[in-house]
Motif scaffolding. Sequence first.
Motif, mmCIF file in Angstrom:
data_model
loop_
_atom_site.group_PDB
_atom_site.id
_atom_site.type_symbol
_atom_site.label_atom_id
_atom_site.label_comp_id
_atom_site.label_asym_id
_atom_site.label_seq_id
_atom_site.Cartn_x
_atom_site.Cartn_y
_atom_site.Cartn_z
ATOM 1 N N VAL A 37 0.844 -1.206 0.000
ATOM 2 C CA VAL A 37 0.000 0.000 0.000
ATOM 3 C C VAL A 37 0.875 1.251 0.000
ATOM 4 N N ALA A 38 1.942 1.240 0.793
ATOM 5 C CA ALA A 38 2.853 2.383 0.831
ATOM 6 C C ALA A 38 3.504 2.599 -0.538
ATOM 7 N N MET A 39 3.845 1.502 -1.223
ATOM 8 C CA MET A 39 4.447 1.629 -2.545
ATOM 9 C C MET A 39 3.496 2.341 -3.505
ATOM 10 N N LYS A 40 2.223 2.036 -3.411
ATOM 11 C CA LYS A 40 1.219 2.701 -4.237
ATOM 12 C C LYS A 40 1.219 4.204 -3.960
ATOM 13 N N GLN A 41 1.442 4.577 -2.711
ATOM 14 C CA GLN A 41 1.394 5.978 -2.298
ATOM 15 C C GLN A 41 2.688 6.750 -2.602
ATOM 16 N N THR A 42 3.755 6.055 -2.998
ATOM 17 C CA THR A 42 5.027 6.735 -3.233
ATOM 18 C C THR A 42 5.038 7.589 -4.495
ATOM 19 N N ALA A 43 4.079 7.359 -5.396
ATOM 20 C CA ALA A 43 4.043 8.074 -6.687
ATOM 21 C C ALA A 43 5.373 7.910 -7.416
ATOM 22 N N GLY A 44 5.770 6.647 -7.592
ATOM 23 C CA GLY A 44 7.027 6.385 -8.286
ATOM 24 C C GLY A 44 8.247 6.773 -7.480
ATOM 25 N N PHE A 45 8.174 6.609 -6.176
ATOM 26 C CA PHE A 45 9.265 6.931 -5.245
ATOM 27 C C PHE A 45 9.613 8.416 -5.232
ATOM 28 N N THR A 46 8.611 9.262 -5.472
ATOM 29 C CA THR A 46 8.835 10.707 -5.435
ATOM 30 C C THR A 46 8.351 11.329 -4.117
ATOM 31 N N ARG A 47 7.706 10.547 -3.263
ATOM 32 C CA ARG A 47 7.218 11.057 -1.980
ATOM 33 C C ARG A 47 7.999 10.367 -0.861
ATOM 34 N N LEU A 48 8.617 11.177 0.001
ATOM 35 C CA LEU A 48 9.551 10.683 1.009
ATOM 36 C C LEU A 48 8.912 9.725 2.012
ATOM 37 N N TRP A 49 7.851 10.152 2.702
ATOM 38 C CA TRP A 49 7.332 9.348 3.811
ATOM 39 C C TRP A 49 6.736 8.029 3.364
ATOM 40 N N PRO A 50 5.934 7.995 2.311
ATOM 41 C CA PRO A 50 5.472 6.675 1.863
ATOM 42 C C PRO A 50 6.633 5.767 1.446
ATOM 43 N N THR A 51 7.669 6.347 0.843
ATOM 44 C CA THR A 51 8.830 5.557 0.441
ATOM 45 C C THR A 51 9.555 5.011 1.671
ATOM 46 N N ALA A 52 9.705 5.837 2.700
ATOM 47 C CA ALA A 52 10.361 5.390 3.931
ATOM 48 C C ALA A 52 9.546 4.299 4.624
ATOM 49 N N ILE A 53 8.232 4.485 4.704
ATOM 50 C CA ILE A 53 7.357 3.477 5.308
ATOM 51 C C ILE A 53 7.461 2.172 4.536
ATOM 52 N N MET A 54 7.455 2.267 3.213
ATOM 53 C CA MET A 54 7.569 1.083 2.381
ATOM 54 C C MET A 54 8.874 0.338 2.672
ATOM 55 N N GLY A 55 9.978 1.065 2.744
ATOM 56 C CA GLY A 55 11.276 0.433 2.983
ATOM 57 C C GLY A 55 11.352 -0.269 4.329
ATOM 58 N N VAL A 56 10.873 0.391 5.364
ATOM 59 C CA VAL A 56 10.905 -0.195 6.710
ATOM 60 C C VAL A 56 10.000 -1.424 6.775
ATOM 61 N N ALA A 57 8.791 -1.306 6.218
ATOM 62 C CA ALA A 57 7.859 -2.433 6.235
ATOM 63 C C ALA A 57 8.395 -3.604 5.411
ATOM 64 N N MET A 58 9.059 -3.305 4.308
ATOM 65 C CA MET A 58 9.606 -4.354 3.455
ATOM 66 C C MET A 58 10.712 -5.116 4.195
ATOM 67 N N ILE A 59 11.609 -4.385 4.838
ATOM 68 C CA ILE A 59 12.687 -5.029 5.593
ATOM 69 C C ILE A 59 12.109 -5.875 6.725
#
Length: 103
Positions: free
Chosen positions: A18-40
Amino acid sequence: MPWILLLFAGLLEIVWAVAMKQTAGFTRLWPTAIMGVAMIGSFGLLAMAMRELPLGTAYTIWTGIGAVGAFTVGILFLGEALTPMRIGAAVLIVTGLVIMKLA
């Protein structure tokens, strides 16, 4: 304990999808950070669960939780379509998960 780890790994898979969907192609910082932490976290918990569970079972359950969870979040919160074919596909996934757990 490995089943609890696997459940949380699957829940974190939903979070990162879901966070990846919100990153807008990894252009938004917080969704990208949430995605990375959740993925790890998701991969880490999956790896710990695989210490005791068979690979095929653990991976199938993990991806199934993520797929059905992301499907549900998409419908409930992102306005994605709820069609008979999509419901049927989700039912087939859940059926497969139950059979895998019983096997």
